[in-house]
Design a protein around this motif. Structure first.
Motif, PDB file in Angstrom:
ATOM      1  N   GLN A 138      59.194 -23.040  69.005  1.00  0.00           N
ATOM      2  CA  GLN A 138      58.421 -24.274  69.811  1.00  0.00           C
ATOM      3  C   GLN A 138      58.899 -24.302  71.401  1.00  0.00           C
ATOM      4  N   PHE A 139      57.973 -24.845  72.027  1.00  0.00           N
ATOM      5  CA  PHE A 139      58.189 -25.322  73.317  1.00  0.00           C
ATOM      6  C   PHE A 139      58.668 -26.616  73.451  1.00  0.00           C
ATOM      7  N   LEU A 140      59.868 -26.964  74.090  1.00  0.00           N
ATOM      8  CA  LEU A 140      60.241 -28.396  74.059  1.00  0.00           C
ATOM      9  C   LEU A 140      60.432 -28.843  75.658  1.00  0.00           C
ATOM     10  N   ILE A 141      59.688 -29.992  75.922  1.00  0.00           N
ATOM     11  CA  ILE A 141      60.087 -30.737  76.859  1.00  0.00           C
ATOM     12  C   ILE A 141      60.811 -32.095  76.756  1.00  0.00           C
ATOM     13  N   ASN A 142      61.971 -32.292  77.220  1.00  0.00           N
ATOM     14  CA  ASN A 142      62.980 -33.418  77.113  1.00  0.00           C
ATOM     15  C   ASN A 142      63.262 -33.416  75.634  1.00  0.00           C
ATOM     16  N   GLY A 143      63.433 -32.171  74.975  1.00  0.00           N
ATOM     17  CA  GLY A 143      63.843 -32.104  73.384  1.00  0.00           C
ATOM     18  C   GLY A 143      62.650 -32.438  72.548  1.00  0.00           C
ATOM     19  N   PHE A 181      56.152 -29.687  72.617  1.00  0.00           N
ATOM     20  CA  PHE A 181      55.162 -30.078  73.625  1.00  0.00           C
ATOM     21  C   PHE A 181      53.930 -28.888  73.185  1.00  0.00           C
ATOM     22  N   TYR A 182      52.722 -29.227  73.006  1.00  0.00           N
ATOM     23  CA  TYR A 182      51.714 -28.387  72.794  1.00  0.00           C
ATOM     24  C   TYR A 182      50.933 -28.413  74.125  1.00  0.00           C
ATOM     25  N   PHE A 183      50.366 -27.190  74.600  1.00  0.00           N
ATOM     26  CA  PHE A 183      49.524 -27.160  75.659  1.00  0.00           C
ATOM     27  C   PHE A 183      47.868 -27.023  75.306  1.00  0.00           C
ATOM     28  N   HIS A 184      47.774 -28.444  75.725  1.00  0.00           N
ATOM     29  CA  HIS A 184      46.103 -28.731  75.446  1.00  0.00           C
ATOM     30  C   HIS A 184      45.582 -28.567  76.879  1.00  0.00           C
ATOM     31  N   PHE A 240      47.349 -26.690  82.387  1.00  0.00           N
ATOM     32  CA  PHE A 240      46.472 -25.743  82.757  1.00  0.00           C
ATOM     33  C   PHE A 240      47.276 -24.441  83.286  1.00  0.00           C
ATOM     34  N   ARG A 241      46.745 -23.316  83.379  1.00  0.00           N
ATOM     35  CA  ARG A 241      47.367 -22.060  84.090  1.00  0.00           C
ATOM     36  C   ARG A 241      46.579 -21.956  85.274  1.00  0.00           C
ATOM     37  N   THR A 242      47.301 -21.436  86.602  1.00  0.00           N
ATOM     38  CA  THR A 242      46.715 -21.299  87.907  1.00  0.00           C
ATOM     39  C   THR A 242      46.010 -20.017  87.982  1.00  0.00           C
ATOM     40  N   SER A 243      45.097 -19.796  86.950  1.00  0.00           N
ATOM     41  CA  SER A 243      44.255 -18.481  86.983  1.00  0.00           C
ATOM     42  C   SER A 243      43.803 -18.051  88.161  1.00  0.00           C
ATOM     43  N   HIS A 244      43.922 -16.884  88.620  1.00  0.00           N
ATOM     44  CA  HIS A 244      44.864 -16.030  88.413  1.00  0.00           C
ATOM     45  C   HIS A 244      45.466 -15.603  89.818  1.00  0.00           C
ATOM     46  N   TYR A 245      46.088 -16.747  90.349  1.00  0.00           N
ATOM     47  CA  TYR A 245      46.734 -16.827  91.590  1.00  0.00           C
ATOM     48  C   TYR A 245      47.226 -18.215  91.849  1.00  0.00           C
ATOM     49  N   PRO A 246      48.432 -18.313  92.698  1.00  0.00           N
ATOM     50  CA  PRO A 246      49.154 -19.435  93.111  1.00  0.00           C
ATOM     51  C   PRO A 246      47.920 -20.375  93.597  1.00  0.00           C
ATOM     52  N   ILE A 298      50.582 -33.408  84.628  1.00  0.00           N
ATOM     53  CA  ILE A 298      49.950 -32.158  84.095  1.00  0.00           C
ATOM     54  C   ILE A 298      50.991 -30.972  84.176  1.00  0.00           C
ATOM     55  N   VAL A 299      51.180 -30.148  82.998  1.00  0.00           N
ATOM     56  CA  VAL A 299      51.960 -29.424  83.066  1.00  0.00           C
ATOM     57  C   VAL A 299      51.253 -27.998  83.619  1.00  0.00           C
TER      58      VAL A 299
END
Length: 449
Positions: A328-333, A336-339, A374-380, A394-395
């Motif tokens: 699992q990926f936990l935020i504050n214990g 968290f599921y990445f949607h 979201f992912r910052t594809s493909h650069y900052p 937003i994670v």
């Protein structure tokens, strides 16, 4: 185990860089002057793309070198004009802006004046009044130059900023690329070449993000690093603050909640603030009150001949924990599921140029979709993007420009060193954002090479 070892390495890269990269915010001690709008622009169409350097275009107003265009900043230059050669131009382009400065900036030697460029794709050289001040490699992260001595050296009330940018990608840049020379003169003009890449988005170029001037006192808050944890409902905010300009100063820290109430305070460059019954930073849709942000107010005071002088800086802080278990990926214990989605910063006409209206529209779409990441594809992405992520919950998976790494030449020490530098700059800029929970080193590299 590999990821566990990589995290501290990236963090160390970010902290090892000289100087901080705090986002320029106005405060009682700091001013900022945005340089958005129209700049003079000229592409160097000479065969070797070196005419601008040979004729020293930076030594005098750009208009004296030949015809110029009006170019909006921030924006990509590719689609703004009607000259089709600009669409796929590869080589050096030149930007220039004459800036009128407030009188106190040019006359008060206790004021430090800094030029900050949010993004220049890809390699940039900067002059102020014809004097070289800084160079930077990498098209997606900010860089700065202290120009105080240049603007405080005489009766001038203005300065001329010249920026030369080269968008050429090589096997050692991020992202990498190659130059293909077309030698069939029956099909192509003499000396014709194109940029070849191995990624699926357009290589927009130019001044993509805000260019601005800002001020600080000569003794100033250079960098802040914050990490957070939670112990039985008490929020723990560990801070480390770096001050430049003097070794003799007093430093005070206060943490305020969203109602402006002081919930913790401390002194000194390093310490821990304890917040009983802390409001945690939760992702969107994971809590009825997501994205709670505290304000960390930092004040450094030094004694001068004219009396005490203070510098103030406020950093938004989200108290949250991140943990990765085997399953699992936990935020504050909590799991968290990445949607979410992969994004880009591209848009019509403006290319990759920063635009507040488009950004807010994107976030409204994200929340309408029920996305939480979201992912910052493909650069900052731009710093303002991450600020909205903090604000809305937003994670973010924060990605380097390491995309299209498929050439054997891109796996040597030269490329590795640049990749480490870019990752260091990325961590240095984004380390304090509660929305950032993961660093992405590269996208689909041909690592078998």
């Amino acid at each position: 185990a590999a990821w566990a070892a990589l995290g501290p390495l990236l963090w160390a890269c970010g902290l090892a860089l000289r100087g901080g990269m705090l986002y320029p915010r106005e405060s009682p001690s700091r001013e900022r002057k945005e340089l958005h709008g129209l700049w003079s622009f000229r592409a160097d169409f000479s065969e070797n793309r070196q005419r601008g350097f040979e004729q020293r275009w930076y030594r005098s107003p750009l208009r004296e070198s030949g015809p110029t265009l009006d170019m909006p900043v921030p924006s990509s230059f590719n689609d703004v004009g009607q000259d089709r050669q600009l669409r796929s131009f590869v080589g050096w382009v030149w930007y220039e802006r004459e800036v009128t400065l407030p009188q106190r900036w040019t006359q008060d030697l206790g004021t430090r004046v800094v030029l900050r460029i949010g993004s220049a794709h890809y390699y940039a050289i900067v002059w102020v009044n014809g004097v070289h001040v800084v160079e930077h490699e990498g098209g997606h992260l900010p860089f700065e130059a202290d120009i105080s001595k240049l603007v405080q050296s005489g009766p001038l009330s203005s300065c001329r900023i010249t920026i030369a940018i080269n968008n050429t990608l090589t096997p050692h840049t991020l992202p990498p690329g190659t130059i293909l020379h077309r030698t069939d003169t029956s099909k192509y003009p003499k000396g014709y070449f194109v940029q070849n890449t191995n990624f699926d988005f357009f290589n927009y170029a130019g001044l993509h993000r805000p260019v601005l001037l800002y001020t600080t006192p000569t003794t100033y808050i250079d960098d802040i690093t914050v990490t957070t944890s939670v112990d039985q409902g008490t929020g723990l905010v560990d801070y480390q603050i770096f001050v430049q300009g003097s070794e003799h100063f007093q430093l005070e820290v206060r943490l305020l909640d969203q109602e402006g109430k002081v919930v913790a305070q401390g002194t000194g460059c390093r310490g821990q603030l304890q917040v009983p019954n802390a409001h945690l930073w939760w992702p969107y849709l994971m809590h009825e009150h997501p994205a709670y942000l505290y304000s960390l107010e930092v004040r450094v005071t030094t004694q001068t001949a004219a009396g005490p002088v203070s510098d103030f800086y406020t950093l938004l802080v989200g108290i949250r924990t991140v943990e990765v278990t085997e399953r699992q990926f936990l935020i504050n214990g909590k799991p968290f599921y990445f949607h979410g989605v992969n994004k880009h910063e591209d848009a019509d006409i403006r290319g990759r140029g920063f635009d507040w209206a488009l950004l807010v529209k994107d976030f409204n779409l994200l929340r309408w979709l029920g996305a939480n990441a979201f992912r910052t594809s493909h650069y900052p992405y731009a710093e303002e993007v991450l600020q909205l992520c903090d604000r809305y919950g937003i994670v973010v998976i924060d990605e380097s420009p390491g995309v299209g790494i498929v050439l054997a030449q891109s796996y040597g020490n030269r490329s590795l060193q640049h990749h480490l530098e870019v990752m260091g700059e990325l961590v240095r800029r984004d380390k304090n954002h509660p929305a950032v929970v993961m660093w992405s080193v590269a996208n689909e590299p041909a690592s078998f090479l």
